[in-house]
Design a protein around this motif. Structure first.
Motif, PDB file in Angstrom:
ATOM      1  N   CYS A  60       1.162  -1.208   0.166  1.00 12.78           N
ATOM      2  CA  CYS A  60      -0.088   0.111   0.324  1.00 12.78           C
ATOM      3  C   CYS A  60       1.201   1.241  -0.335  1.00 12.78           C
ATOM      4  CB  CYS A  60      -1.098  -0.062   1.298  1.00 12.78           C
ATOM      5  SG  CYS A  60      -2.296  -1.173   0.978  1.00 12.78           S
ATOM      6  N   ASP A  61       0.342   2.421  -0.780  1.00 15.26           N
ATOM      7  CA  ASP A  61       1.488   4.064   0.140  1.00 15.26           C
ATOM      8  C   ASP A  61       0.551   4.276   0.950  1.00 15.26           C
ATOM      9  OD1 ASP A  61       1.661   5.998  -0.749  1.00 15.26           O
ATOM     10  OD2 ASP A  61       0.864   6.226  -2.676  1.00 15.26           O
ATOM     11  N   ARG A  62       1.582   3.932   2.641  1.00 18.92           N
ATOM     12  CA  ARG A  62       0.468   4.164   3.515  1.00 18.92           C
ATOM     13  C   ARG A  62       0.703   5.842   3.484  1.00 18.92           C
ATOM     14  NH1 ARG A  62       4.428   0.306   7.201  1.00 18.92           N
ATOM     15  NH2 ARG A  62       3.160  -1.942   6.577  1.00 18.92           N
ATOM     16  N   ASP A  63       1.329   6.960   2.853  1.00 18.07           N
ATOM     17  CA  ASP A  63       1.314   8.160   3.140  1.00 18.07           C
ATOM     18  C   ASP A  63       0.286   8.596   2.559  1.00 18.07           C
ATOM     19  OD1 ASP A  63       4.261   7.703   4.280  1.00 18.07           O
ATOM     20  OD2 ASP A  63       5.351   8.247   2.252  1.00 18.07           O
TER      21      ASP A  63
ATOM     22  N   LEU B 294      -2.809   6.564   1.864  1.00 18.15           N
ATOM     23  CA  LEU B 294      -3.945   6.496   2.784  1.00 18.15           C
ATOM     24  C   LEU B 294      -3.665   7.470   4.016  1.00 18.15           C
ATOM     25  CD1 LEU B 294      -3.726   2.226   2.702  1.00 18.15           C
ATOM     26  CD2 LEU B 294      -5.107   4.126   1.920  1.00 18.15           C
ATOM     27  N   GLN B 295      -2.663   7.369   5.214  1.00 20.58           N
ATOM     28  CA  GLN B 295      -3.253   8.144   5.976  1.00 20.58           C
ATOM     29  C   GLN B 295      -3.240  10.076   6.180  1.00 20.58           C
ATOM     30  OE1 GLN B 295       1.144   8.016   8.168  1.00 20.58           O
ATOM     31  NE2 GLN B 295       0.544   5.715   8.426  1.00 20.58           N
TER      32      GLN B 295
ATOM     33  N   GLU C 172      -5.063   0.734   7.029  1.00 18.71           N
ATOM     34  CA  GLU C 172      -4.100   0.594   5.939  1.00 18.71           C
ATOM     35  C   GLU C 172      -4.314  -0.578   5.400  1.00 18.71           C
ATOM     36  OE1 GLU C 172      -0.380   1.410   7.223  1.00 18.71           O
ATOM     37  OE2 GLU C 172      -0.866   3.745   7.033  1.00 18.71           O
TER      38      GLU C 172
ATOM     39  N   GLY D 201      -3.700  -4.653   2.990  1.00 13.39           N
ATOM     40  CA  GLY D 201      -2.966  -4.662   1.950  1.00 13.39           C
ATOM     41  C   GLY D 201      -3.630  -5.745   0.910  1.00 13.39           C
TER      42      GLY D 201
ATOM     43  N   TYR E  43      -4.194   2.050  -1.841  1.00  6.84           N
ATOM     44  CA  TYR E  43      -4.773   1.092  -1.826  1.00  6.84           C
ATOM     45  C   TYR E  43      -3.410  -0.269  -2.715  1.00  6.84           C
ATOM     46  CZ  TYR E  43      -8.232   1.410   1.927  1.00  6.84           C
ATOM     47  OH  TYR E  43      -8.826   2.175   2.806  1.00  6.84           O
ATOM     48  N   SER E  44      -3.330  -1.483  -2.561  1.00  4.98           N
ATOM     49  CA  SER E  44      -2.372  -2.414  -3.154  1.00  4.98           C
ATOM     50  C   SER E  44      -3.503  -2.491  -4.088  1.00  4.98           C
ATOM     51  CB  SER E  44      -2.014  -3.425  -1.984  1.00  4.98           C
ATOM     52  OG  SER E  44      -3.431  -3.648  -1.733  1.00  4.98           O
TER      53      SER E  44
END
Length: 495
Positions: free
Chosen positions: A132-135, A137-138, A144, A146, A268-269
């Motif tokens: 995932c692109d955590r940044d 999503l946050q 989060e 995946g 999201y993944s």
């Protein structure tokens, strides 16, 4: 010392087992004519005994020789031994295979509990991509997630049930939607695809945890918290010109690929975006009966179903760029823009009202570029000289309800209050053949009377009028209250 044979047969058996000389010797010893051990000169006793042993060995050898020389008996014996060995091996193989089958079944269940793959038709091969692109999503304050296991755990579902709800096959024995048609106000009908309870619960989870936290454009008023048809119509009150446009096949025009791309854009993944898109989309299907079984055959690619709780929120998010571009266009030309689902409304006063043609051309270009289509038969240009409506609300001078509709509703309430519910209708509510007074006398519960939906229909419309214009809606609500009291419908339903 042996005993004397009692019968002739016993004597023959002893001679056959040893020899005649040995039997005679044993009898002479028994009768006392010969000593037990050899003490006489040239004692033949030991020789006779040895001779008897040799003869016994010869007899055994002859017996074994006969057996060896009997080829048929030998083959039969060997066959019997092989059959017994084969049966034993088969039994051992059966036990081993049963054990291996049980081990494979246990291993398969274990893999299924952890396997995140979705072996359905027509979905992306990137289900193994769980990063995932955590940044991002946050940034959007989104959970989060995946993998399929992460999504199942977050939704409180077994992984197998998540697979079941997100399956994608061209031909299937099951359908997660109930489909029916409702009449449109403008004519024709609209296909509604209502999700089954378990899928609907999963879709509501997506709405609450992913869609609602996302901010939509200020121009969007449909299916948004604290917004309604009233907030959508208010900016256009008193304008010289009101332009209404409709997006053709709004929900069905949004494909599975666009929905998956939206979830990917949120961070999201690939795997999670694929699962979310599968949960939110459905193909048009045809129900076919064959050999006593029902099959659901896909007639189109997957797309947003009209009736799923996720569809409105997804369209609002997908239309953020459309709303931003149309708002910019409206400001450039001196117009006000709002959107309620697939209804686009522009309004202006003064010199800007003369640029309707330019507005329509540029709106069509932007709408087409964003992947939608303007319905050619539902574009209306309304000027002050006629009744101007925005999503059914009159906006000429102030928010109001259509005068003819109010007149009919006032007459309907009058007749209901005077004569009862029998033979009265409102909206799409079917003709009610219920005599309320008779039902009350028969002690029929309120829920049985309200099953006709007529009371709910008139009360709902009275609330609608009050929301648009409290001055006119208040008396309607008072009249509905009097009707409920008159026919004793204001009691709480019995349990």
């Amino acid at each position: 010392m042996t005993s004397q044979p009692e019968t002739r047969q016993a004597l023959y058996d002893r001679i056959r087992q040893s020899s005649k000389d040995e039997v005679i010797l044993n009898e002479m010893i028994r009768l006392g004519f010969w000593p037990t051990a050899g003490t006489l000169p040239e004692d033949p006793a030991e020789e006779i005994r040895r001779q008897a042993e040799i003869q016994q060995e010869l007899a055994d050898l002859r017996t074994e020789s006969r057996k060896l020389n009997d080829e048929k008996a030998l083959k039969k014996k060997l066959l019997k031994q092989r059959m017994e060995a084969s049966k034993q091996k088969q039994q051992e193989t059966k036990i081993r295979r049963d054990r291996e089958r049980q081990e494979r079944a246990a291993a398969w269940k274990s893999r299924q509990a952890q396997d995140t793959r979705l072996p359905w038709e027509g979905v992306s091969a990137g289900l193994s991509q769980t990063g995932c692109d955590r940044d991002r999503l946050q940034q959007y304050h989104l959970p989060e997630l995946g993998t399929a296991a992460d999504i199942a755990q977050a939704m409180g579902l077994p992984l197998g049930q998540l697979r079941f709800l997100s399956f994608s096959r061209r031909i299937s024995h099951i359908s997660h939607y109930v489909r029916f048609r409702i009449a449109k106000k403008t004519g024709g009908d609209r296909l509604i695809s209502a999700p089954m309870p378990r899928l609907k619960a999963a879709q509501y989870w997506i709405v609450a945890n992913i869609l609602e936290p996302l901010k939509v454009h200020d121009a969007a008023h449909g299916f948004c918290r604290n917004r309604s048809i009233v907030t959508n119509a208010t900016p256009h009150v008193g304008a010289d010109v009101v332009v209404n446009l409709d997006l053709k096949d709004f929900f069905p025009s949004i494909s599975y690929a666009r929905i998956k791309g939206l979830f990917r854009a949120l961070g999201y993944s690939e795997a999670a975006a694929t699962i979310f898109a599968l949960l939110c989309t459905e193909a048009d299907v045809e129900e076919v009966e064959l050999d006593g079984r029902t099959y659901y055959v896909a007639q189109s690619a997957r797309r947003l179903p009209q009736g799923a709780p996720t569809s409105p929120g997804l369209t609002n998010i997908l239309c953020r760029r459309l709303d931003r571009r149309l708002t910019g266009l409206a400001q450039e030309l001196g117009y006000t823009y709002t959107r309620y689902a697939d209804d686009l409304t522009f309004s202006a006063s003064g010199a800007a009202a003369g640029q309707v043609g330019r507005l329509l051309r540029q709106v069509k270009d932007i709408v087409t570029h964003e992947g939608f289509e303007v319905h050619p038969k539902k574009t209306r240009v309304l000027r002050q000289s006629r009744q101007q409506e925005v999503t059914g609300v009159v906006v000429n001078e102030k928010l109001n309800v259509d005068r003819k509709t109010l007149k009919r509703f006032r007459a309907t309430l009058h007749h209901i209050e005077k004569d009862g519910f029998k033979g009265k209708t409102w909206g799409h509510q079917s003709d009610v053949q219920t005599n309320v007074q008779a039902n009350v006398q028969a002690n029929v519960q309120e829920s049985d009377i309200q099953g006709s939906n007529l009371l709910s229909a008139v009360q709902g419309f009275a609330n609608y009028v009050y929301m648009v214009n409290p001055e006119k809606g208040g008396p309607f609500l008072d009249q509905v209250k009097r009707i409920k009291q008159k026919y004793k419908l204001d009691r709480k339903p019995k349990r």
